[in-house]
Design a protein around this motif. Structure first.
Motif, PDB file in Angstrom:
ATOM      1  N   HIS A  75     -43.856  23.624  -9.201  1.00  0.00           N
ATOM      2  CA  HIS A  75     -45.826  23.004  -9.127  1.00  0.00           C
ATOM      3  C   HIS A  75     -45.725  21.592  -7.923  1.00  0.00           C
ATOM      4  O   HIS A  75     -45.954  22.142  -7.054  1.00  0.00           O
ATOM      5  N   TRP A  76     -44.373  20.742  -8.150  1.00  0.00           N
ATOM      6  CA  TRP A  76     -44.100  20.069  -7.391  1.00  0.00           C
ATOM      7  C   TRP A  76     -43.941  20.287  -6.014  1.00  0.00           C
ATOM      8  O   TRP A  76     -43.756  19.793  -5.155  1.00  0.00           O
ATOM      9  N   GLN A  77     -42.824  21.109  -6.639  1.00  0.00           N
ATOM     10  CA  GLN A  77     -42.165  22.512  -4.770  1.00  0.00           C
ATOM     11  C   GLN A  77     -42.860  23.082  -4.024  1.00  0.00           C
ATOM     12  O   GLN A  77     -42.376  23.589  -3.519  1.00  0.00           O
ATOM     13  N   GLU A  78     -43.992  23.701  -5.442  1.00  0.00           N
ATOM     14  CA  GLU A  78     -45.272  24.507  -4.456  1.00  0.00           C
ATOM     15  C   GLU A  78     -44.064  25.807  -4.096  1.00  0.00           C
ATOM     16  O   GLU A  78     -44.667  26.642  -3.416  1.00  0.00           O
ATOM     17  N   LYS A  79     -43.658  26.040  -5.278  1.00  0.00           N
ATOM     18  CA  LYS A  79     -43.549  27.111  -5.490  1.00  0.00           C
ATOM     19  C   LYS A  79     -44.175  28.637  -6.607  1.00  0.00           C
ATOM     20  O   LYS A  79     -45.133  27.874  -7.543  1.00  0.00           O
ATOM     21  N   LYS A  80     -44.317  29.423  -6.249  1.00  0.00           N
ATOM     22  CA  LYS A  80     -44.378  30.237  -7.453  1.00  0.00           C
ATOM     23  C   LYS A  80     -46.725  30.147  -7.301  1.00  0.00           C
ATOM     24  O   LYS A  80     -47.107  30.852  -7.967  1.00  0.00           O
TER      25      LYS A  80
END
Length: 250
Positions: A75-80
């Motif tokens: 969520h923090w790294q804006e993945k998936k």
């Protein structure tokens, strides 16, 4: 005499204005963002919380930023495909409920702590209150709960953040009522389990007892048609309400 009447009318007008303002503030709707994964979106828990709070006469607007299997790090790294950082930047929230991957505190405690701390700081920087939601042990391994609980409690203490002890409530329910099937599979909540999650979040957020809430929780769809979220047997619903009230009652 005219002056007395004018003063009286002015007093009535002021009292009406104050009452109107108080009524306005009383009806303010708190905006809540649920951040997590399938543990949060199974059986539409955020919508269930909103509907339960409405039954209590407390307006909440619950939204979610959830992607199946996602962690706080993702969520923090804006993945998936997660959009949590974007929503924190672009929308105004009063509370943000943070639920991490079910195995994150066990498999990668360092990441669990690092990104829990980051999100707590970020949410506060945006003017909202961060709240952690403790997850529950799998059906096949109830011994997971002790470690999960310790990690969430430690994180909450380090960040001075409130914690919804959903995992502990699940644990107590399994001990007292093993006949209740809280699980859809080995880890995801069933309809009964999701009802319990929603009850826990509702009482925590509204600070009102959930005893007496309907066993059938409904909302409305975009066409204003009734939409059923939860169906429970009356005795089971009452037991879960009493359990949540016992654990969370101040």
């Amino acid at each position: 005499m005219k002056i007395v009447i004018m003063l009286r009318n002015l007093l009535f007008a002021m009292l009406f204005f104050i009452a109107s303002i108080n009524g306005l503030y009383a009806q303010d709707t708190a905006r809540v963002l649920f951040v997590g994964n399938s543990f949060t979106y199974f059986y539409n828990v955020p919508q269930g919380v909103e509907a339960m709070a409405e039954q209590q006469g407390i307006p909440l607007q619950c939204r979610q930023s959830t992607v199946g299997g996602s962690t706080w790090e993702q969520h923090w790294q804006e993945k998936k495909g997660t959009q949590t950082r974007k929503r924190l930047n672009e929308e105004q929230w009063d509370m943000v409920i943070l639920q991490n991957h079910s195995l994150s505190s066990i498999r990668d405690s360092a990441s669990f702590m690092e990104y829990g701390i980051k999100f707590a700081k970020e949410v506060r920087a945006k003017g909202a209150e961060p709240i952690f939601m403790m997850t529950w042990a799998y059906a096949s391994n109830p011994l997971m709960q002790d470690h999960i609980r310790r990690m969430y409690q430690l994180l909450a203490e380090r960040t001075a953040t409130r914690l919804i002890p959903v995992g502990t409530i699940f644990e107590q329910c399994r001990k007292v009522r093993p006949d209740l099937d809280l699980f859809f599979d080995d880890k995801h909540p069933s309809e009964v389990g999701s009802y319990l999650v929603a009850l826990s979040c509702t009482q925590f957020l509204t600070e009102q007892s959930v005893i007496g809430l309907p066993r059938r929780i409904t909302t409305t769809d975009r066409n204003s048609e009734k939409l059923y979220l939860f169906f429970l047997h009356a005795p089971d619903a009452l037991y879960l309400q009493q359990l949540v009230d016992t654990v969370l009652k101040p």
